[in-house]
Write a protein that holds these residues in place. Sequence first.
Motif, PDB file in Angstrom:
ATOM      1  N   LYS A 121       1.130  -7.430   0.529  1.00 15.04           N
ATOM      2  CA  LYS A 121       0.597  -7.231  -0.828  1.00 15.04           C
ATOM      3  C   LYS A 121       1.650  -7.475  -1.912  1.00 15.04           C
ATOM      4  CE  LYS A 121      -3.627  -5.888  -0.088  1.00 15.04           C
ATOM      5  NZ  LYS A 121      -4.773  -6.507  -0.709  1.00 15.04           N
ATOM      6  N   ARG A 122       2.808  -7.984  -1.515  1.00 13.25           N
ATOM      7  CA  ARG A 122       3.897  -8.290  -2.446  1.00 13.25           C
ATOM      8  C   ARG A 122       4.318  -7.059  -3.248  1.00 13.25           C
ATOM      9  NH1 ARG A 122       1.347 -13.909  -3.742  1.00 13.25           N
ATOM     10  NH2 ARG A 122       2.247 -15.039  -2.009  1.00 13.25           N
ATOM     11  N   ASN A 123       4.611  -5.989  -2.515  1.00 13.76           N
ATOM     12  CA  ASN A 123       5.088  -4.720  -3.056  1.00 13.76           C
ATOM     13  C   ASN A 123       4.085  -4.054  -4.001  1.00 13.76           C
ATOM     14  OD1 ASN A 123       6.925  -2.666  -2.994  1.00 13.76           O
ATOM     15  ND2 ASN A 123       8.176  -3.480  -4.661  1.00 13.76           N
ATOM     16  N   ARG A 124       2.815  -4.292  -3.791  1.00 13.14           N
ATOM     17  CA  ARG A 124       1.749  -3.616  -4.523  1.00 13.14           C
ATOM     18  C   ARG A 124       0.734  -3.080  -3.497  1.00 13.14           C
ATOM     19  NH1 ARG A 124       3.753  -6.909  -8.085  1.00 13.14           N
ATOM     20  NH2 ARG A 124       3.152  -7.502 -10.137  1.00 13.14           N
ATOM     21  N   PRO A 125       1.162  -2.124  -2.682  1.00 11.88           N
ATOM     22  CA  PRO A 125       0.258  -1.638  -1.639  1.00 11.88           C
ATOM     23  C   PRO A 125      -0.953  -0.920  -2.232  1.00 11.88           C
ATOM     24  CG  PRO A 125       2.169  -0.234  -1.777  1.00 11.88           C
ATOM     25  CD  PRO A 125       2.418  -1.401  -2.696  1.00 11.88           C
ATOM     26  N   VAL A 126      -2.048  -1.001  -1.527  1.00 12.87           N
ATOM     27  CA  VAL A 126      -3.276  -0.349  -1.957  1.00 12.87           C
ATOM     28  C   VAL A 126      -3.301   1.051  -1.355  1.00 12.87           C
ATOM     29  CG1 VAL A 126      -5.782  -0.442  -1.938  1.00 12.87           C
ATOM     30  CG2 VAL A 126      -4.458  -2.556  -2.043  1.00 12.87           C
ATOM     31  N   ILE A 127      -2.958   2.034  -2.175  1.00  8.17           N
ATOM     32  CA  ILE A 127      -3.042   3.428  -1.751  1.00  8.17           C
ATOM     33  C   ILE A 127      -3.694   4.228  -2.860  1.00  8.17           C
ATOM     34  CG2 ILE A 127      -1.020   3.321  -0.245  1.00  8.17           C
ATOM     35  CD1 ILE A 127       0.534   4.785  -2.431  1.00  8.17           C
ATOM     36  N   ASN A 128      -4.317   5.305  -2.485  1.00  7.60           N
ATOM     37  CA  ASN A 128      -4.917   6.199  -3.465  1.00  7.60           C
ATOM     38  C   ASN A 128      -3.827   7.110  -4.002  1.00  7.60           C
ATOM     39  OD1 ASN A 128      -6.416   7.997  -4.927  1.00  7.60           O
ATOM     40  ND2 ASN A 128      -7.897   8.421  -3.297  1.00  7.60           N
ATOM     41  N   PRO A 129      -3.496   7.016  -5.291  1.00  6.43           N
ATOM     42  CA  PRO A 129      -2.387   7.825  -5.821  1.00  6.43           C
ATOM     43  C   PRO A 129      -2.657   9.330  -5.789  1.00  6.43           C
ATOM     44  CG  PRO A 129      -3.461   6.601  -7.588  1.00  6.43           C
ATOM     45  CD  PRO A 129      -4.066   6.140  -6.299  1.00  6.43           C
ATOM     46  N   GLU A 130      -3.925   9.718  -5.723  1.00  3.77           N
ATOM     47  CA  GLU A 130      -4.247  11.148  -5.688  1.00  3.77           C
ATOM     48  C   GLU A 130      -3.888  11.783  -4.345  1.00  3.77           C
ATOM     49  OE1 GLU A 130      -8.316  11.569  -6.673  1.00  3.77           O
ATOM     50  OE2 GLU A 130      -8.042  10.969  -8.755  1.00  3.77           O
ATOM     51  N   ILE A 131      -3.819  10.982  -3.288  1.00  3.65           N
ATOM     52  CA  ILE A 131      -3.527  11.556  -1.975  1.00  3.65           C
ATOM     53  C   ILE A 131      -2.101  11.289  -1.512  1.00  3.65           C
ATOM     54  CG2 ILE A 131      -5.929  11.443  -1.253  1.00  3.65           C
ATOM     55  CD1 ILE A 131      -5.117   9.034   0.501  1.00  3.65           C
ATOM     56  N   ALA A 132      -1.327  10.536  -2.275  1.00  2.00           N
ATOM     57  CA  ALA A 132       0.028  10.196  -1.842  1.00  2.00           C
ATOM     58  C   ALA A 132       0.910  11.442  -1.753  1.00  2.00           C
ATOM     59  CB  ALA A 132       0.644   9.174  -2.785  1.00  2.00           C
ATOM     60  N   LEU A 133       0.931  12.271  -2.776  1.00  2.00           N
ATOM     61  CA  LEU A 133       1.768  13.468  -2.759  1.00  2.00           C
ATOM     62  C   LEU A 133       1.291  14.491  -1.721  1.00  2.00           C
ATOM     63  CD1 LEU A 133       4.207  14.920  -3.916  1.00  2.00           C
ATOM     64  CD2 LEU A 133       2.705  15.899  -5.661  1.00  2.00           C
ATOM     65  N   PRO A 134      -0.003  14.817  -1.647  1.00  6.69           N
ATOM     66  CA  PRO A 134      -0.427  15.731  -0.578  1.00  6.69           C
ATOM     67  C   PRO A 134      -0.137  15.201   0.826  1.00  6.69           C
ATOM     68  CG  PRO A 134      -2.139  15.581  -2.229  1.00  6.69           C
ATOM     69  CD  PRO A 134      -1.107  14.547  -2.569  1.00  6.69           C
ATOM     70  N   ALA A 135      -0.247  13.905   1.022  1.00  2.00           N
ATOM     71  CA  ALA A 135       0.066  13.331   2.330  1.00  2.00           C
ATOM     72  C   ALA A 135       1.549  13.476   2.644  1.00  2.00           C
ATOM     73  CB  ALA A 135      -0.342  11.866   2.374  1.00  2.00           C
ATOM     74  N   PHE A 136       2.385  13.251   1.655  1.00  2.00           N
ATOM     75  CA  PHE A 136       3.824  13.407   1.856  1.00  2.00           C
ATOM     76  C   PHE A 136       4.176  14.858   2.156  1.00  2.00           C
ATOM     77  CE2 PHE A 136       8.074  14.302   0.191  1.00  2.00           C
ATOM     78  CZ  PHE A 136       8.823  13.431   0.969  1.00  2.00           C
ATOM     79  N   ILE A 137       3.604  15.793   1.399  1.00  2.00           N
ATOM     80  CA  ILE A 137       3.861  17.219   1.628  1.00  2.00           C
ATOM     81  C   ILE A 137       3.380  17.632   3.013  1.00  2.00           C
ATOM     82  CG2 ILE A 137       3.242  19.549   0.865  1.00  2.00           C
ATOM     83  CD1 ILE A 137       3.262  18.426  -2.009  1.00  2.00           C
ATOM     84  N   SER A 138       2.238  17.116   3.428  1.00  2.00           N
ATOM     85  CA  SER A 138       1.725  17.398   4.762  1.00  2.00           C
ATOM     86  C   SER A 138       2.692  16.911   5.835  1.00  2.00           C
ATOM     87  CB  SER A 138       0.359  16.747   4.933  1.00  2.00           C
ATOM     88  OG  SER A 138      -0.112  16.904   6.233  1.00  2.00           O
TER      89      SER A 138
END
Length: 112
Positions: free
Chosen positions: A15-32
């Motif tokens: 994706k040329r350093n533009r990955p498709v992720i939901n920004p609302e779940i990035a932090l909870p996923a990292f904390i998990s």
Amino acid sequence: VAFSILYFLLHCVYKRNRPVINPEIALPAFISGVMWAVAQACWFVANVKLGYAAAFPIILIGPGFVGSLWSVFLFKDIYGHRNYAILLGYFVLAVVSCACIVLSRKTTSDCQ
């Protein structure tokens, strides 16, 4: 773990350093993930300190406690006085059984 990191990095390259992720779940996923890593480290420490026979029942009961509390307070799946009493009975039985297992463990000084 390594495969998921590799997959994500390949996805970022594609994706040329533009990955498709939901920004609302990035932090909870990292904390998990951090919580999982801490729990795994504690599992290893418990195995060394308590031994497998004592640590294994404790590690099995913990997720049941957490899941039950989520069902009561967050999802409201468990409700009613009768169900709360049954859940309390489970908690008491689980804690007492874990305490008995841990306290029954023989130390090296007891075996002499």
